[in-house]
Design a protein around this motif. Structure first.
Motif, PDB file in Angstrom:
ATOM      1  N   GLY A 105       0.805  -1.224   0.000  1.00 23.73           N
ATOM      2  CA  GLY A 105       0.000   0.000   0.000  1.00 23.73           C
ATOM      3  C   GLY A 105       0.833   1.266   0.000  1.00 23.73           C
ATOM      4  N   ASP A 106       2.119   1.158   0.341  1.00 29.50           N
ATOM      5  CA  ASP A 106       3.003   2.327   0.303  1.00 29.50           C
ATOM      6  C   ASP A 106       3.273   2.715  -1.150  1.00 29.50           C
ATOM      7  N   PHE A 107       3.538   3.997  -1.357  1.00 35.14           N
ATOM      8  CA  PHE A 107       3.890   4.503  -2.684  1.00 35.14           C
ATOM      9  C   PHE A 107       5.383   4.773  -2.732  1.00 35.14           C
ATOM     10  N   ALA A 108       5.959   4.624  -3.926  1.00 31.85           N
ATOM     11  CA  ALA A 108       7.400   4.784  -4.103  1.00 31.85           C
ATOM     12  C   ALA A 108       7.679   5.310  -5.509  1.00 31.85           C
ATOM     13  N   THR A 109       8.952   5.626  -5.745  1.00 25.17           N
ATOM     14  CA  THR A 109       9.406   6.118  -7.040  1.00 25.17           C
ATOM     15  C   THR A 109      10.534   5.224  -7.530  1.00 25.17           C
ATOM     16  N   LEU A 110      10.419   4.755  -8.753  1.00 28.32           N
ATOM     17  CA  LEU A 110      11.484   3.944  -9.338  1.00 28.32           C
ATOM     18  C   LEU A 110      12.725   4.801  -9.549  1.00 28.32           C
ATOM     19  N   ARG A 111      13.888   4.275  -9.254  1.00 25.06           N
ATOM     20  CA  ARG A 111      15.145   5.004  -9.484  1.00 25.06           C
ATOM     21  C   ARG A 111      15.392   5.204 -10.978  1.00 25.06           C
ATOM     22  N   HIS A 112      15.016   4.227 -11.782  1.00 27.78           N
ATOM     23  CA  HIS A 112      15.154   4.307 -13.235  1.00 27.78           C
ATOM     24  C   HIS A 112      13.777   4.061 -13.837  1.00 27.78           C
TER      25      HIS A 112
END
Length: 50
Positions: free
Chosen positions: A4-11
């Motif tokens: 359920g957490d949101f994240a950002t891809l490094r690439h």
């Protein structure tokens, strides 16, 4: 870090960066790309929590 957490891809993957964590697998996370709904498996070092 939990489902359920949101994240950002490094690439970016095909131009997309924003993901939602769905399920922790043995060595990876199953994630959903927010903009397209596509699901991928990624390692923890491939994203940064928002």
């Amino acid at each position: 870090m939990k489902a359920g957490d949101f994240a950002t891809l490094r690439h970016p993957y095909k131009g997309y960066r924003n993901i939602e964590l769905i399920e922790q697998l043995e060595h990876k996370w199953l994630v959903r790309i927010c903009e397209s709904g596509l699901e991928l498996e990624v390692y923890e070092d491939e994203f940064i929590l928002d």
